[in-house]
Design a protein around this motif. Structure first.
Motif, PDB file in Angstrom:
ATOM      1  N   TYR A 113       0.885  -1.048   0.289  1.00 61.64           N
ATOM      2  CA  TYR A 113      -0.015   0.173  -0.454  1.00 61.64           C
ATOM      3  C   TYR A 113       0.876   1.547  -0.167  1.00 61.64           C
ATOM      4  CZ  TYR A 113      -4.082  -2.749   0.225  1.00 61.64           C
ATOM      5  OH  TYR A 113      -4.714  -3.999  -0.063  1.00 61.64           O
ATOM      6  N   SER A 114       2.096   0.989   0.478  1.00 59.77           N
ATOM      7  CA  SER A 114       3.311   2.070   0.616  1.00 59.77           C
ATOM      8  C   SER A 114       3.739   2.312  -0.662  1.00 59.77           C
ATOM      9  CB  SER A 114       3.982   2.008   1.857  1.00 59.77           C
ATOM     10  OG  SER A 114       3.606   1.478   2.935  1.00 59.77           O
ATOM     11  N   ASN A 115       4.012   1.417  -1.619  1.00 59.54           N
ATOM     12  CA  ASN A 115       4.033   1.609  -2.610  1.00 59.54           C
ATOM     13  C   ASN A 115       3.368   2.201  -3.694  1.00 59.54           C
ATOM     14  OD1 ASN A 115       7.084   0.561  -2.791  1.00 59.54           O
ATOM     15  ND2 ASN A 115       6.707  -1.315  -2.709  1.00 59.54           N
ATOM     16  N   MET A 116       2.488   1.701  -2.690  1.00 64.46           N
ATOM     17  CA  MET A 116       0.885   2.405  -4.344  1.00 64.46           C
ATOM     18  C   MET A 116       0.547   3.797  -3.702  1.00 64.46           C
ATOM     19  SD  MET A 116      -2.147   0.469  -3.504  1.00 64.46           S
ATOM     20  CE  MET A 116      -4.196   1.014  -4.527  1.00 64.46           C
ATOM     21  N   ILE A 117       1.007   4.572  -2.394  1.00 60.76           N
ATOM     22  CA  ILE A 117       0.837   5.490  -2.642  1.00 60.76           C
ATOM     23  C   ILE A 117       1.919   6.506  -3.398  1.00 60.76           C
ATOM     24  CG2 ILE A 117       1.889   6.182  -0.424  1.00 60.76           C
ATOM     25  CD1 ILE A 117      -0.939   7.392   0.549  1.00 60.76           C
ATOM     26  N   PHE A 118       2.693   5.864  -3.327  1.00 60.99           N
ATOM     27  CA  PHE A 118       4.552   6.389  -3.753  1.00 60.99           C
ATOM     28  C   PHE A 118       4.233   6.137  -4.991  1.00 60.99           C
ATOM     29  CE2 PHE A 118       8.221   5.573  -5.415  1.00 60.99           C
ATOM     30  CZ  PHE A 118       8.987   6.076  -5.440  1.00 60.99           C
ATOM     31  N   ALA A 119       3.642   5.515  -5.917  1.00 62.12           N
ATOM     32  CA  ALA A 119       3.222   5.743  -7.097  1.00 62.12           C
ATOM     33  C   ALA A 119       2.677   6.581  -7.893  1.00 62.12           C
ATOM     34  CB  ALA A 119       3.306   4.248  -7.456  1.00 62.12           C
ATOM     35  N   CYS A 120       1.423   6.568  -7.485  1.00 63.31           N
ATOM     36  CA  CYS A 120       0.303   7.844  -7.358  1.00 63.31           C
ATOM     37  C   CYS A 120       0.686   9.262  -6.665  1.00 63.31           C
ATOM     38  CB  CYS A 120      -0.992   7.644  -6.514  1.00 63.31           C
ATOM     39  SG  CYS A 120      -2.080   5.310  -7.176  1.00 63.31           S
ATOM     40  N   ALA A 121       2.249   8.870  -6.157  1.00 67.87           N
ATOM     41  CA  ALA A 121       1.921  10.380  -5.663  1.00 67.87           C
ATOM     42  C   ALA A 121       2.976  11.227  -7.105  1.00 67.87           C
ATOM     43  CB  ALA A 121       2.757  10.826  -4.009  1.00 67.87           C
ATOM     44  N   LEU A 122       3.822   9.810  -7.173  1.00 68.33           N
ATOM     45  CA  LEU A 122       4.569  10.334  -8.322  1.00 68.33           C
ATOM     46  C   LEU A 122       3.924  10.972  -9.576  1.00 68.33           C
ATOM     47  CD1 LEU A 122       7.714  10.601  -8.616  1.00 68.33           C
ATOM     48  CD2 LEU A 122       8.061   8.020  -9.497  1.00 68.33           C
ATOM     49  N   ALA A 123       2.883  10.453  -9.409  1.00 68.08           N
ATOM     50  CA  ALA A 123       1.889  10.691 -10.714  1.00 68.08           C
ATOM     51  C   ALA A 123       1.597  11.637 -10.477  1.00 68.08           C
ATOM     52  CB  ALA A 123       1.086   9.840 -11.473  1.00 68.08           C
ATOM     53  N   THR A 124       1.154  11.362  -9.656  1.00 65.70           N
ATOM     54  CA  THR A 124       0.357  13.619  -8.911  1.00 65.70           C
ATOM     55  C   THR A 124       0.819  14.576  -9.417  1.00 65.70           C
ATOM     56  OG1 THR A 124      -0.804  12.158  -7.361  1.00 65.70           O
ATOM     57  CG2 THR A 124      -0.737  14.415  -8.041  1.00 65.70           C
ATOM     58  N   VAL A 125       2.690  14.180  -9.187  1.00 62.47           N
ATOM     59  CA  VAL A 125       3.906  15.480  -9.444  1.00 62.47           C
ATOM     60  C   VAL A 125       3.955  15.677 -10.546  1.00 62.47           C
ATOM     61  CG1 VAL A 125       5.809  15.865  -9.013  1.00 62.47           C
ATOM     62  CG2 VAL A 125       4.233  14.766  -6.818  1.00 62.47           C
ATOM     63  N   LEU A 126       3.972  14.089 -11.426  1.00 63.42           N
ATOM     64  CA  LEU A 126       4.531  14.571 -12.942  1.00 63.42           C
ATOM     65  C   LEU A 126       3.301  14.628 -14.193  1.00 63.42           C
ATOM     66  CD1 LEU A 126       6.687  11.001 -12.561  1.00 63.42           C
ATOM     67  CD2 LEU A 126       7.658  13.770 -12.461  1.00 63.42           C
ATOM     68  N   PHE A 127       1.810  14.208 -13.767  1.00 62.97           N
ATOM     69  CA  PHE A 127       1.359  14.041 -14.582  1.00 62.97           C
ATOM     70  C   PHE A 127      -0.271  15.466 -14.318  1.00 62.97           C
ATOM     71  CE2 PHE A 127       3.335  10.601 -15.481  1.00 62.97           C
ATOM     72  CZ  PHE A 127       3.774  10.701 -16.938  1.00 62.97           C
ATOM     73  N   LEU A 128      -0.193  15.207 -12.580  1.00 61.15           N
ATOM     74  CA  LEU A 128      -1.553  16.104 -12.518  1.00 61.15           C
ATOM     75  C   LEU A 128      -1.435  17.541 -11.582  1.00 61.15           C
ATOM     76  CD1 LEU A 128      -3.471  12.582 -11.181  1.00 61.15           C
ATOM     77  CD2 LEU A 128      -3.057  13.877 -13.967  1.00 61.15           C
ATOM     78  N   GLY A 129      -0.183  17.417 -11.950  1.00 58.17           N
ATOM     79  CA  GLY A 129      -0.002  18.774 -11.287  1.00 58.17           C
ATOM     80  C   GLY A 129       0.199  19.420  -9.822  1.00 58.17           C
ATOM     81  N   GLY A 130       1.124  18.239  -9.153  1.00 56.45           N
ATOM     82  CA  GLY A 130       0.872  18.590  -7.006  1.00 56.45           C
ATOM     83  C   GLY A 130       0.078  19.209  -6.733  1.00 56.45           C
ATOM     84  N   TRP A 131       0.430  19.908  -6.979  1.00 60.60           N
ATOM     85  CA  TRP A 131      -0.174  20.964  -5.328  1.00 60.60           C
ATOM     86  C   TRP A 131      -1.264  22.011  -6.165  1.00 60.60           C
ATOM     87  CZ3 TRP A 131       4.637  22.096  -5.581  1.00 60.60           C
ATOM     88  CH2 TRP A 131       5.372  23.549  -5.613  1.00 60.60           C
ATOM     89  N   HIS A 132      -1.410  22.425  -6.862  1.00 64.01           N
ATOM     90  CA  HIS A 132      -1.882  23.395  -7.684  1.00 64.01           C
ATOM     91  C   HIS A 132      -3.413  22.934  -7.950  1.00 64.01           C
ATOM     92  CE1 HIS A 132       1.631  26.116  -8.749  1.00 64.01           C
ATOM     93  NE2 HIS A 132       1.887  24.582 -10.032  1.00 64.01           N
ATOM     94  N   GLY A 133      -4.104  23.490  -8.077  1.00 62.74           N
ATOM     95  CA  GLY A 133      -5.527  23.938  -7.648  1.00 62.74           C
ATOM     96  C   GLY A 133      -6.792  24.795  -7.296  1.00 62.74           C
ATOM     97  N   PRO A 134      -7.640  24.912  -7.388  1.00 65.71           N
ATOM     98  CA  PRO A 134      -8.304  25.924  -7.519  1.00 65.71           C
ATOM     99  C   PRO A 134      -9.057  25.749  -5.554  1.00 65.71           C
ATOM    100  CG  PRO A 134      -9.757  24.950  -9.477  1.00 65.71           C
ATOM    101  CD  PRO A 134      -8.213  24.125  -8.626  1.00 65.71           C
ATOM    102  N   PHE A 135      -9.609  27.087  -5.233  1.00 68.13           N
ATOM    103  CA  PHE A 135     -10.230  26.977  -4.017  1.00 68.13           C
ATOM    104  C   PHE A 135      -9.699  26.520  -2.546  1.00 68.13           C
ATOM    105  CE2 PHE A 135     -13.607  26.909  -7.642  1.00 68.13           C
ATOM    106  CZ  PHE A 135     -13.225  28.103  -7.813  1.00 68.13           C
ATOM    107  N   LEU A 136      -9.327  25.095  -3.389  1.00 66.01           N
ATOM    108  CA  LEU A 136      -8.648  24.024  -1.440  1.00 66.01           C
ATOM    109  C   LEU A 136      -7.180  24.452  -0.842  1.00 66.01           C
ATOM    110  CD1 LEU A 136     -11.056  21.320  -2.340  1.00 66.01           C
ATOM    111  CD2 LEU A 136     -11.744  23.252  -1.026  1.00 66.01           C
ATOM    112  N   PRO A 137      -7.305  23.976  -0.322  1.00 65.39           N
ATOM    113  CA  PRO A 137      -5.166  24.320   0.375  1.00 65.39           C
ATOM    114  C   PRO A 137      -3.980  23.688  -0.795  1.00 65.39           C
ATOM    115  CG  PRO A 137      -6.636  24.179   2.244  1.00 65.39           C
ATOM    116  CD  PRO A 137      -7.634  23.478   0.723  1.00 65.39           C
ATOM    117  N   ASP A 138      -3.242  23.964  -0.860  1.00 67.68           N
ATOM    118  CA  ASP A 138      -2.165  23.197  -1.250  1.00 67.68           C
ATOM    119  C   ASP A 138      -1.955  21.979  -0.601  1.00 67.68           C
ATOM    120  OD1 ASP A 138      -1.688  25.310  -2.579  1.00 67.68           O
ATOM    121  OD2 ASP A 138       0.371  25.466  -1.161  1.00 67.68           O
TER     122      ASP A 138
END
Lengths: 375, 324
Positions: free
Chosen positions: B243-268
Motif C-alpha cells: 500500500y505504501s508503494n501504491m501511494i508512492f507511485a500515485c504521488a509520483l504520477a500526481t507530481v509528474l502529470f496531474l500538477g501536484g498541489w495546484h488547484g483552485p479554492f482548496l489548500p495546496d
C-alpha cells in the motif's frame, strides 16, 4: 498441438517438481497434481487422487436401495439434485416403476435449476482461477437465488435427497412456480451481463483462447463427456441422445464449439445455462396436476436379478450407474461412472507443454468436483 | 516561497529522526486506511457490504493490526534466516526513504533534491531485491517462483516507466519534483503527455504487483507467491509495503502529470491528496475488475506494446520541443 515442444529428456535441463496440492487454492478440493516443471513450463503433470475417498460404492453394497438414497448427492455436491434424481431413475427403470407426470415435470425443473447453479459456481471459480475475483461473487449471488428456491421445497441447499422411487417426496406449490419463472426472466438478463463482463474481456480471451486444447483423439481415449466434449465439436448430450425422464418432450439445443479450448468450454457452458432456462420455462408452463409420488411403489425395492446401466447428463458430463442386482434388497455392486474422473485422467495429455498459469486455467475450465473423482 | 523542513532544525540527526517519524506515522496510518478503503470499495464493486466492525467498519483494520502484531513470527526450517528476516525490511525501506522527496505543499517540503527523479527511480528498484530475497530465503518453491516472476516483471516494467518520465524532464528541464510541480502552474502535464501518463499508470500498477499484474503473488497459482511462508508482522510489512508503494507511485504520477498541489479554492495539501487518492481508487478499480495476465503475456505486453509506445512518445516529444 502443444504450444511448446516438450523436451524429450527432462534430465538434460534443470527441472524440478512442484506439488500442486493436496491443499492448494486451485485444486478445488483435496487433490494433488504433481507437476514436472522447467521454469514455468510444464513438462509433465500427474494427478494424484484419493485424498477424499469415502467409499460410496462400497457403502452401496452394505445397505439397501432406499438407504443409499442420500449418497448420490454427496458424490457430486454441486449436481446433487441431478445425481439424486438420476439414482432414482436408474432403480425405477430396473424395476419398471411408473412415475406420475407431475413428478417428472418437477424433476425436470429441479434438474435444470441444479445445472444452472452448478454452472454458475463453475463460472465464478474458473474466473477466480484466472485472477478475477468479482465475477465469483456475482455468480454466487445468483446461485444463492437458486439455492433458496430449491431450499423452499426440498429443505436442503446442497446435498438434496428430494427424489424417491416413483416420484418426489414433497409436492410443489404455486409460489415455487412463480419463483422459478421470476428467476428465469431475471437470469436471462443476467446472462447477457455475464457475457459482456466475462466473454468480452480482452484479458480473459488472452488467457483462454488456444489454451488447454483437447486433441480430437482424447475424447475416445479418455471417455470425455459433457461440455468438454461438446466444446470439441461433438454433438453429444444424454438428454438428447438417449432421453431419460421426459426430456424428449422439450425443445432445446445442444450448444457446441469446435476449438476444444478453455474459451470454447466457457461458451458452451454459458449457452447451456440459456438452454436450461428454456427447458425450465417450458416445464413451468406445462406443469400438470396430479400425484407427485406414485401410489403403487413396492415396499421393498428389489430389482430383478440382472445388470442395469443408466446414464444421466450431469453438469460435468454423463454420470452412469451400473447396478448389478442379485434380486435382493442390497445391490450386489453399484458402480458409479463419474465424468470428473475421466476428465482428470486426461490432464497429463492436456497439460504437458503448457505454462503453470495455464494448468490452473485448464483445471478450472474442465470443472472438476473432487469428491466425484474419489467417490 | 518554499522552506525545507529539514533546514528548520539545527541538528541534522534530529531533523532526520523527526522526518522518519512523521513519514512512518503517515505511511502506517495510510496503509491501514487504504486497506479499509480497498475492502469497502471491493465490497461496493462486488455488491457486498464489507467490514462492519466499528463505525463504517473502521475498527476492522485496527483489530487486524492487533492480530498481526500478536502473531508468532514463524521461520521455516532450512530457510536462510538472514535473507528471510531482512527481505520485508528491504521491501518497505525504499518507500520510507523516498517519501520525503514529495512536495506536498508549495511552502513546506521535507527536502528539495535537485536530482530527485534519478534518486526515486534508482532507490525504488531496491524493493525488487527484497522480494527476491523473500522468495529465495523462504526455501519454498511457490515463493521462489513468485520471486523469479517478480524480478522479471519489475525489470521489464521499469523501462517503460522510466521512458514515460523522461518527456516530463525534457519539457521542464529539471529533475526536482518541486520545480516540476511549479512548471505545471498553468496546466497539468496530463494535457500534453496523456500517453506517458497511461504508460506510467500501467507500469506503476505492474511495479507495485497489483492485479491484473499480480503474478508474483498470484494466489490461484502460487498460493501467496513470494510471501507464502511469512507470518505475523513480517507478512504485515509486505502488506504495508504494497500500500505504501501504491501511494508512492500515485504521488509520483500526481507530481509528474496531474500538477501536484495546484488547484483552485482548496489548500495546496488538500489538492495533492485528492489527486493521489483518486489515482489509488483507479488502481483498486483495476484490481477488482480484471483477470490476471499470464506470465509470458505480461512480458510480451511490456516489451512489444509499452516500450515501443513510450519510445514513439519520447520521439514525438523531442521533435515537438525542437520545433517549438
Amino acid at each position: 498441438m502443444n504450444r511448446f515442444e516438450v523436451e524429450q529428456d527432462p534430465k538434460s535441463r534443470d527441472t524440478y517438481y512442484l506439488n500442486m496440492g493436496p491443499q492448494h487454492p486451485s485444486t478445488h478440493g483435496v487433490m494433488r497434481i504433481k507437476l514436472h516443471l522447467d521454469g514455468e513450463r510444464i513438462i509433465s503433470a500427474e494427478p494424484i487422487i484419493g485424498y477424499g475417498h469415502r467409499a460410496h460404492e462400497k457403502m452401496a453394497e452394505n445397505r439397501d436401495y432406499i438407504q443409499f438414497l442420500p449418497n448420490p448427492s454427496r458424490v457430486d455436491y454441486l449436481g446433487g439434485m441431478i445425481y439424486n434424481i438420476g439414482y432414482c431413475q436408474a432403480v425405477e427403470r430396473a424395476m419398471n416403476i411408473e412415475v406420475p407426470e407431475r413428478a417428472e415435470y418437477i424433476r425436470i425443473i429441479c434438474n435444470e435449476l441444479n445445472r444452472i447453479s452448478s454452472h454458475l459456481l463453475w463460472l465464478g471459480t474458473f474466473l477466480m482461477d484466472l485472477g478475477a475475483f468479482t465475477p465469483f461473487l456475482y455468480a454466487f449471488d445468483d446461485r444463492e437465488k437458486i439455492l433458496d428456491i430449491l431450499d423452499r421445497i426440498t429443505g436442503s441447499r446442497l446435498t438434496y435427497c428430494y427424489a424417491r422411487f416413483g416420484g418426489v417426496i414433497l409436492d410443489i406449490d404455486d409460489v415455487f412456480l412463480d419463483n422459478v419463472s421470476n428467476f428465469c426472466t431475471y437470469f436471462v438478463e443476467r446472462l447477457k451481463e455475464y457475457e459482456k463482463l466475462v466473454i468480452g474481456n480482452v484479458i480473459f480471451r488472452e488467457r483462454t483462447i488456444g489454451v488447454g486444447i483437447f486433441a480430437p483423439d482424447l475424447a475416445q481415449k479418455y471417455a470425455i463427456t459433457g461440455p468438454c466434449l461438446r466444446a470439441m465439436g461433438h454433438v453429444h448430450d444424454v438428454r438428447k441422445d438417449e432421453p431419460y425422464g421426459i426430456y424428449d418432450r422439450f425443445d432445446f439445443d445442444v450448444p457446441t464449439q469446435t476449438e476444444g479450448d478453455c474459451f470454447a468450454r466457457t461458451l458452451v457452458r454459458v449457452e447451456e445455462m440459456r438452454q436450461s432456462i428454456r427447458i425450465i420455462e417450458q416445464a413451468v408452463s406445462d406443469m400438470p396436476d396430479g400425484l407427485f409420488l406414485a401410489a403403487r411403489v413396492p415396499k421393498r425395492i428389489r430389482p430383478p436379478e440382472g445388470d442395469y446401466y443408466f446414464c444421466v447428463e450431469s453438469p460435468r458430463g454423463s454420470f452412469g450407474m451400473y447396478i448389478a442386482s442379485d434380486g435382493s434388497d442390497i445391490p450386489f455392486r453399484l458402480k458409479l461412472r463419474t465424468p470428473s474422473f475421466s476428465h482428470i485422467s486426461a490432464m497429463p495429455a492436456v497439460m504437458a507443454g503448457t505454462m503453470l498459469a495455464d494448468a490452473v486455467a485448464i483445471l478450472g475450465s474442465i470443472d472438476i468436483v473432487v469428491p466425484e473423482i474419489d467417490r | 516561497m518554499k522552506t525545507d523542513i529539514i533546514q528548520l532544525f539545527e541538528n541534522p540527526y534530529l531533523a532526520l529522526g523527526v522526518s522518519i517519524a512523521v513519514i512512518m506515522a503517515y505511511l502506517s496510518v495510510n496503509a491501514i486506511m487504504l486497506i479499509w478503503l480497498e475492502r469497502k470499495l471491493s465490497a461496493r464493486i462486488q455488491r457486498r457490504i464489507g467490514p462492519q466492525r466499528g463505525p463504517f467498519g473502521l475498527m476492522q483494520q485496527i483489530f487486524d493490526m492487533g492480530k498481526l502484531l500478536s502473531k508468532e513470527l514463524l521461520t521455516p526450517k532450512h530457510a536462510n534466516k538472514l535473507l528471510y528476516v531482512i527481505a520485508p525490511i528491504l521491501v518497505f525501506a525504499p518507500v520510507v526513504a523516498l517519501s520525503s522527496l514529495f512536495p506536498i505543499t508549495s511552502t513546506y517540503i521535507f527536502h528539495d533534491f535537485n536530482i530527485a527523479i534519478v534518486l526515486i527511480l534508482a532507490i525504488s528498484g531496491i524493493n525488487v531485491i527484497g522480494i527476491f530475497l523473500a522468495g529465495w530465503g523462504s526455501n519454498n518453491k511457490y515463493a521462489l517462483l513468485g520471486a523469479v516472476r517478480s524480478v522479471a516483471q519489475n525489470i521489464s516494467y521499469e523501462i517503460p516507466l522510466i521512458l514515460s518520465v523522461i518527456p516530463i524532464v525534457m519539457i521542464t528541464r529539471t529533475m526536482s519534483l518541486y520545480d516540476i510541480t511549479l512548471a505545471q502552474e498553468t496546466y497539468p502535464f496530463i494535457l500534453v503527455q496523456p500517453i506517458a501518463l497511461i504508460i506510467f499508470i500501467i507500469s506503476a500498477t505492474a511495479e507495485t504487483n497489483r492485479a491484473p499484474f499480480d503474478i508474483p503473488e498470484a494466489e490461484s497459482e502460487l498460493v501467496a507467491g513470494f510471501h507464502t511462508e511469512y507470518s505475523g508482522m513480517r507478512f504485515g510489512l509486505f502488506f504495508f509495503a504494497e500500500y505504501s508503494n501504491m501511494i508512492f507511485a500515485c504521488a509520483l504520477a500526481t507530481v509528474l502529470f496531474l500538477g501536484g498541489w495546484h488547484g483552485p479554492f482548496l489548500p495546496d495539501a488538500v489538492w495533492f491528496f485528492i489527486k493521489v487518492y483518486a489515482l489509488i481508487v483507479l488502481m483498486m478499480w483495476f484490481r477488482w475488475t480484471f483477470p490476471r495476465l499470464r506470465f509470458d503475456q505480461l512480458m510480451k505486453f511490456a516489451w512489444v506494446v509499452l516500450v515501443p509506445l513510450s519510445l514513439i512518445n519520447l520521439l514525438i516529444t523531442t521533435l515537438v520541443l525542437k520545433i517549438v
